[in-house]
Design an enzyme around this catalytic site. Sequence first.
Site, PDB file in Angstrom:
ATOM      1  N   ASN A 174       0.121  -4.890  -3.735  1.00 41.84           N
ATOM      2  CA  ASN A 174      -0.559  -3.747  -4.352  1.00 41.84           C
ATOM      3  C   ASN A 174      -2.064  -3.730  -4.084  1.00 41.84           C
ATOM      4  O   ASN A 174      -2.771  -2.866  -4.581  1.00 41.84           O
ATOM      5  CB  ASN A 174      -0.276  -3.699  -5.860  1.00 41.84           C
ATOM      6  CG  ASN A 174      -0.797  -4.919  -6.593  1.00 41.84           C
ATOM      7  OD1 ASN A 174      -1.178  -5.916  -5.979  1.00 41.84           O
ATOM      8  ND2 ASN A 174      -0.791  -4.855  -7.909  1.00 41.84           N
TER       9      ASN A 174
ATOM     10  N   ASP B  96       8.892  -2.807   3.923  1.00 44.06           N
ATOM     11  CA  ASP B  96      10.271  -2.784   3.451  1.00 44.06           C
ATOM     12  C   ASP B  96      10.586  -1.406   2.875  1.00 44.06           C
ATOM     13  O   ASP B  96       9.709  -0.741   2.347  1.00 44.06           O
ATOM     14  CB  ASP B  96      10.489  -3.869   2.397  1.00 44.06           C
ATOM     15  CG  ASP B  96       9.553  -3.715   1.194  1.00 44.06           C
ATOM     16  OD1 ASP B  96       8.326  -3.649   1.412  1.00 44.06           O
ATOM     17  OD2 ASP B  96      10.049  -3.654   0.050  1.00 44.06           O
TER      18      ASP B  96
ATOM     19  N   HIS C 135      10.585  -8.133   0.213  1.00 43.55           N
ATOM     20  CA  HIS C 135       9.330  -7.371   0.190  1.00 43.55           C
ATOM     21  C   HIS C 135       8.439  -7.729   1.389  1.00 43.55           C
ATOM     22  O   HIS C 135       7.490  -7.032   1.683  1.00 43.55           O
ATOM     23  CB  HIS C 135       8.591  -7.653  -1.118  1.00 43.55           C
ATOM     24  CG  HIS C 135       7.946  -6.458  -1.751  1.00 43.55           C
ATOM     25  ND1 HIS C 135       8.237  -5.154  -1.417  1.00 43.55           N
ATOM     26  CD2 HIS C 135       7.011  -6.371  -2.737  1.00 43.55           C
ATOM     27  CE1 HIS C 135       7.514  -4.325  -2.151  1.00 43.55           C
ATOM     28  NE2 HIS C 135       6.754  -5.044  -2.964  1.00 43.55           N
TER      29      HIS C 135
ATOM     30  N   ASN D 224       4.049   0.241  -3.562  1.00 46.89           N
ATOM     31  CA  ASN D 224       2.694  -0.087  -4.001  1.00 46.89           C
ATOM     32  C   ASN D 224       1.753  -0.441  -2.850  1.00 46.89           C
ATOM     33  O   ASN D 224       0.548  -0.198  -2.934  1.00 46.89           O
ATOM     34  CB  ASN D 224       2.724  -1.226  -5.021  1.00 46.89           C
ATOM     35  CG  ASN D 224       3.298  -0.768  -6.343  1.00 46.89           C
ATOM     36  OD1 ASN D 224       3.166   0.397  -6.719  1.00 46.89           O
ATOM     37  ND2 ASN D 224       3.965  -1.668  -7.039  1.00 46.89           N
TER      38      ASN D 224
END
Length: 194
Positions: free
Chosen positions: A70, A95, A22, A116
């Site tokens: 997020n 990513d 991520h 997100n």
Amino acid sequence: MSQVRAIIGLGNPGADYEATRHNAGAWLVEAVARRAGGELRADRKFLGLHARVQFEGRDLHLLNPTTFMNRSGGAVAALCQFFKLAPDELLVAHDELDLPPGSARYKTGGGHGGHNGLRDIISALGNERGFHRLRLGIGHPGDSRQVTNYVLGRPGKAEHIAIEAAIDECLATLPDALDGQWAKAMNRLHSFSA
């Protein structure tokens, strides 16, 4: 066409996440900083690690938000407000599940695709979607129920080498992208596969 003045790398903060898939966007920004001889430093007003560098003769802001993925939008909005940056002067590196490791793609505008970090940036920019993206392939686990554990997991050695090779290729195409020569940058990057 406006030039890119800032590159934002998405990821999650802290040692537990820095080596996870991520954080591929943050890896790219770290690579740009190294290449430019700059150092990302904590800056509370931008909710992240910031550097102002000269990259291949271009003045550039680099930002890795240190909020969780997020909540990336607050950092991006703070940078834009402080330096009077328009959304189309931003390149957001992140990513991408829909691309295999070792590949990367430029994209301008569009939705968040379930990401997100992108979702929060779009919201923080007043639903403005016209920023540029640099999508770094991390592959897909094959089952949507495994996505969270997959993106928060560490890539295997071969996978990591492929992602690093794609980041190197991104660095080679960045001067054209920063100058707004998107077709030239895309032609080279989109034909690359590690």
